[in-house]
Design a protein around this motif. Structure first.
Motif, PDB file in Angstrom:
ATOM      1  N   THR A  26       0.724  -1.023   0.082  1.00  0.00           N
ATOM      2  CA  THR A  26      -0.330  -0.035  -0.608  1.00  0.00           C
ATOM      3  C   THR A  26       1.603   1.261   0.371  1.00  0.00           C
ATOM      4  OG1 THR A  26      -1.999   1.537   0.973  1.00  0.00           O
ATOM      5  CG2 THR A  26      -0.042  -0.002   2.626  1.00  0.00           C
ATOM      6  N   LEU A  27       0.323   2.695   0.262  1.00  0.00           N
ATOM      7  CA  LEU A  27       1.144   3.300  -0.194  1.00  0.00           C
ATOM      8  C   LEU A  27       0.993   4.733   1.246  1.00  0.00           C
ATOM      9  CD1 LEU A  27       0.502   4.877  -3.591  1.00  0.00           C
ATOM     10  CD2 LEU A  27       2.585   3.372  -2.673  1.00  0.00           C
ATOM     11  N   ARG A  28       1.870   5.198   1.995  1.00  0.00           N
ATOM     12  CA  ARG A  28       1.075   6.178   3.036  1.00  0.00           C
ATOM     13  C   ARG A  28       1.854   7.129   2.841  1.00  0.00           C
ATOM     14  NH1 ARG A  28       4.004   3.477   9.132  1.00  0.00           N
ATOM     15  NH2 ARG A  28       5.221   3.942   6.846  1.00  0.00           N
ATOM     16  N   ALA A  29       1.770   8.167   3.724  1.00  0.00           N
ATOM     17  CA  ALA A  29       2.061   9.892   3.623  1.00  0.00           C
ATOM     18  C   ALA A  29       1.374  10.025   5.335  1.00  0.00           C
ATOM     19  CB  ALA A  29       1.477   9.843   2.056  1.00  0.00           C
ATOM     20  N   TYR A  30       2.253  11.709   5.519  1.00  0.00           N
ATOM     21  CA  TYR A  30       2.572  12.151   6.251  1.00  0.00           C
ATOM     22  C   TYR A  30       1.967  13.318   6.206  1.00  0.00           C
ATOM     23  CZ  TYR A  30       4.360   7.733   8.630  1.00  0.00           C
ATOM     24  OH  TYR A  30       4.332   6.960   9.406  1.00  0.00           O
ATOM     25  N   ARG A  31       1.319  14.470   6.804  1.00  0.00           N
ATOM     26  CA  ARG A  31       0.453  15.809   6.242  1.00  0.00           C
ATOM     27  C   ARG A  31       0.679  16.295   6.906  1.00  0.00           C
ATOM     28  NH1 ARG A  31       3.122  13.897   2.502  1.00  0.00           N
ATOM     29  NH2 ARG A  31       2.297  14.411  -0.251  1.00  0.00           N
ATOM     30  N   PRO A  32      -0.289  18.203   7.624  1.00  0.00           N
ATOM     31  CA  PRO A  32      -0.340  18.073   8.840  1.00  0.00           C
ATOM     32  C   PRO A  32      -1.898  18.175   8.708  1.00  0.00           C
ATOM     33  CG  PRO A  32       0.940  20.034   7.458  1.00  0.00           C
ATOM     34  CD  PRO A  32       1.125  18.557   6.944  1.00  0.00           C
ATOM     35  N   ALA A  33      -2.462  17.766  10.068  1.00  0.00           N
ATOM     36  CA  ALA A  33      -3.826  17.376  10.234  1.00  0.00           C
ATOM     37  C   ALA A  33      -5.106  18.662   9.345  1.00  0.00           C
ATOM     38  CB  ALA A  33      -4.075  16.965  11.402  1.00  0.00           C
ATOM     39  N   SER A  34      -4.516  19.275   9.409  1.00  0.00           N
ATOM     40  CA  SER A  34      -5.217  20.489   8.337  1.00  0.00           C
ATOM     41  C   SER A  34      -5.606  20.123   7.234  1.00  0.00           C
ATOM     42  CB  SER A  34      -5.223  21.782   9.314  1.00  0.00           C
ATOM     43  OG  SER A  34      -3.818  22.448   9.031  1.00  0.00           O
ATOM     44  N   GLU A  35      -4.531  19.692   6.387  1.00  0.00           N
ATOM     45  CA  GLU A  35      -4.958  20.006   5.387  1.00  0.00           C
ATOM     46  C   GLU A  35      -5.158  18.367   4.811  1.00  0.00           C
ATOM     47  OE1 GLU A  35      -0.609  19.880   3.675  1.00  0.00           O
ATOM     48  OE2 GLU A  35      -0.217  21.504   4.660  1.00  0.00           O
ATOM     49  N   LEU A  36      -5.624  17.259   6.112  1.00  0.00           N
ATOM     50  CA  LEU A  36      -6.675  15.987   4.928  1.00  0.00           C
ATOM     51  C   LEU A  36      -7.795  16.488   5.592  1.00  0.00           C
ATOM     52  CD1 LEU A  36      -3.409  14.348   6.277  1.00  0.00           C
ATOM     53  CD2 LEU A  36      -4.019  14.720   4.208  1.00  0.00           C
ATOM     54  N   THR A  37      -8.795  15.928   4.870  1.00  0.00           N
ATOM     55  CA  THR A  37      -9.873  15.166   4.578  1.00  0.00           C
ATOM     56  C   THR A  37     -10.095  13.497   5.115  1.00  0.00           C
ATOM     57  OG1 THR A  37     -10.823  16.394   3.593  1.00  0.00           O
ATOM     58  CG2 THR A  37     -11.912  15.077   4.330  1.00  0.00           C
ATOM     59  N   PRO A  38     -10.983  13.721   6.906  1.00  0.00           N
ATOM     60  CA  PRO A  38     -10.574  12.106   6.699  1.00  0.00           C
ATOM     61  C   PRO A  38     -11.152  10.646   5.950  1.00  0.00           C
ATOM     62  CG  PRO A  38     -11.076  13.567   9.078  1.00  0.00           C
ATOM     63  CD  PRO A  38     -10.544  14.442   7.814  1.00  0.00           C
ATOM     64  N   THR A  39     -10.335  10.282   5.959  1.00  0.00           N
ATOM     65  CA  THR A  39     -11.223   9.366   5.255  1.00  0.00           C
ATOM     66  C   THR A  39     -12.658   8.631   5.900  1.00  0.00           C
ATOM     67  OG1 THR A  39     -11.736   6.677   4.823  1.00  0.00           O
ATOM     68  CG2 THR A  39     -10.932   6.873   7.116  1.00  0.00           C
ATOM     69  N   ASP A  40     -13.901   8.592   5.213  1.00  0.00           N
ATOM     70  CA  ASP A  40     -15.197   8.251   5.092  1.00  0.00           C
ATOM     71  C   ASP A  40     -15.545   7.052   5.834  1.00  0.00           C
ATOM     72  OD1 ASP A  40     -17.911   8.195   5.685  1.00  0.00           O
ATOM     73  OD2 ASP A  40     -18.311   8.811   3.321  1.00  0.00           O
ATOM     74  N   ILE A  41     -15.744   6.964   7.323  1.00  0.00           N
ATOM     75  CA  ILE A  41     -16.248   5.441   7.409  1.00  0.00           C
ATOM     76  C   ILE A  41     -17.944   5.549   7.873  1.00  0.00           C
ATOM     77  CG2 ILE A  41     -13.956   5.923   8.344  1.00  0.00           C
ATOM     78  CD1 ILE A  41     -15.496   5.752  11.816  1.00  0.00           C
ATOM     79  N   ALA A  42     -18.763   6.634   6.928  1.00  0.00           N
ATOM     80  CA  ALA A  42     -19.808   6.207   7.562  1.00  0.00           C
ATOM     81  C   ALA A  42     -20.572   4.623   6.578  1.00  0.00           C
ATOM     82  CB  ALA A  42     -20.838   7.546   6.719  1.00  0.00           C
ATOM     83  N   ASP A  43     -19.793   3.929   6.274  1.00  0.00           N
ATOM     84  CA  ASP A  43     -20.784   2.735   5.549  1.00  0.00           C
ATOM     85  C   ASP A  43     -20.024   1.619   6.186  1.00  0.00           C
ATOM     86  OD1 ASP A  43     -21.913   4.030   3.616  1.00  0.00           O
ATOM     87  OD2 ASP A  43     -20.900   3.774   2.268  1.00  0.00           O
ATOM     88  N   ARG A  44     -18.908   1.524   6.716  1.00  0.00           N
ATOM     89  CA  ARG A  44     -18.379   1.200   7.978  1.00  0.00           C
ATOM     90  C   ARG A  44     -19.085   0.880   9.391  1.00  0.00           C
ATOM     91  NH1 ARG A  44     -12.407   2.008   8.962  1.00  0.00           N
ATOM     92  NH2 ARG A  44     -13.428   2.924  11.460  1.00  0.00           N
ATOM     93  N   GLU A  45     -19.264  -0.491   9.239  1.00  0.00           N
ATOM     94  CA  GLU A  45     -19.660  -1.270  10.678  1.00  0.00           C
ATOM     95  C   GLU A  45     -19.889  -0.249  12.053  1.00  0.00           C
ATOM     96  OE1 GLU A  45     -20.782  -4.647  13.827  1.00  0.00           O
ATOM     97  OE2 GLU A  45     -19.362  -4.839  12.087  1.00  0.00           O
ATOM     98  N   ASP A  46     -20.424   0.337  13.167  1.00  0.00           N
ATOM     99  CA  ASP A  46     -19.436   1.453  14.193  1.00  0.00           C
ATOM    100  C   ASP A  46     -18.474   0.144  15.760  1.00  0.00           C
ATOM    101  OD1 ASP A  46     -19.385   2.898  16.100  1.00  0.00           O
ATOM    102  OD2 ASP A  46     -21.396   3.193  16.675  1.00  0.00           O
ATOM    103  N   ASP A  47     -17.380   1.209  15.170  1.00  0.00           N
ATOM    104  CA  ASP A  47     -15.940   0.798  16.378  1.00  0.00           C
ATOM    105  C   ASP A  47     -16.556   0.453  17.382  1.00  0.00           C
ATOM    106  OD1 ASP A  47     -14.013  -0.274  13.780  1.00  0.00           O
ATOM    107  OD2 ASP A  47     -14.013   1.644  14.063  1.00  0.00           O
TER     108      ASP A  47
END
Length: 276
Positions: A26-47
């Motif tokens: 896979t691929l990974r990157a590090y960026r300031p949190a303010s520049e990123l939109t978190p992944t959408d987990i709306a369709d994933r079962e509630d952890d």
């Protein structure tokens, strides 16, 4: 050439070995949190279901258990009609000032956190995309299919340049999660500090990026598994601290550690979308 490409765009190939004999890229990157939109987990079962019953009630509260209803008494109604007493008004004013100060502190903390670099993976809708071959990953990146890394600045140029020969994970970006549980079962004398610490690094990164709350909680500061990491790290550093760390490691139960890590790896495996 490959390292130059990844260095230019500050993205790295990552290799992960999971139980079952599967090794994915896979691929990974590090960026300031303010520049990123978190992944959408709306369709994933509630952890959070792991901390409660399927109905969402706290553990130990039966479905048919009725909580008592609040009833207004005459005394309570009289107090409301009379309004708050003078000392209560003063107390509320102090509480309001404290709340305002707390909000300001939280805003400052949030601003500081927004500048911290956080991990983001090649993922989509809360699932980590793992590819069985370098060609599969390169083809996917060039295809223009949706994923969370597309929000990175310069991504379109990177995507056009990636070839299968570029997708090679460096030594520092390869993780063997498939070996962790078996190693921990062997007890403190057999524990491989580098193996466990590196697994913890990956698990923390991926749990943040995929918003896997149970994994984040299990590895949070002060947790038993975080204490294990600290003791392993200290034992590797040598000196007097290493002596006490090794004594601490002997007090940590191999069964508790292996069961905890088996749960973590299970949660991560459950959030993987295998491709190829």
């Amino acid at each position: 050439m490959a390292s130059t490409l990844w260095d230019e765009y500050q993205v790295s190939p990552v290799e992960v070995a999971l139980p079952g004999g599967k090794v994915g890229l896979t691929l990974r990157a590090y960026r300031p949190a303010s520049e990123l939109t978190p992944t959408d987990i709306a369709d994933r079962e509630d952890d959070d279901a792991i901390f409660s019953g399927r109905t969402g009630r706290p553990m130990g509260v039966a479905d048919d258990e009725e909580l008592p209803e609040f009833e207004w008494t005459k005394e309570a109604l009289d107090e409301v009609a009379a309004g708050p007493a003078e000392d209560e008004v003063a107390e509320r004013a102090v509480e309001a000032d404290e709340a305002e100060e707390a909000d300001e502190d939280e805003d400052e903390e949030a601003e500081a956190v927004s500048d911290e670099e956080v991990p983001m993976f090649l993922s989509h809708k809360g699932r980590l995309l793992l590819f069985l071959s370098a060609k599969g990953l390169a083809d996917f990146v060039r295809s223009g299919a949706p994923h969370d890394l597309k929000q990175l600045e310069g991504w379109s140029k990177l995507a056009k340049s990636v070839k299968a020969t570029d997708v090679v994970a460096g030594e520092d970006d390869a993780y063997e999660l498939d070996l962790v549980v078996e190693n921990l079962r062997g007890g403190p004398d057999a524990w491989d500090a580098e193996l466990v610490l590196r697994a913890g690094e990956f698990a923390r990164d991926v749990s943040y990026a995929l918003r896997l709350k149970p994994v984040m909680v299990a590895l949070s500061p002060g947790s038993p598994l975080d204490d294990l990491d600290e003791a392993l790290r200290a034992s590797e550093e040598g000196g007097l601290g290493a002596f006490f760390a090794k004594r601490k490691l002997k007090k940590i139960g191999a069964e508790q550690a292996s069961i905890g890590w088996r749960s973590i790896i299970g949660k991560i495996s459950g959030a993987v979308d295998w491709r190829d």
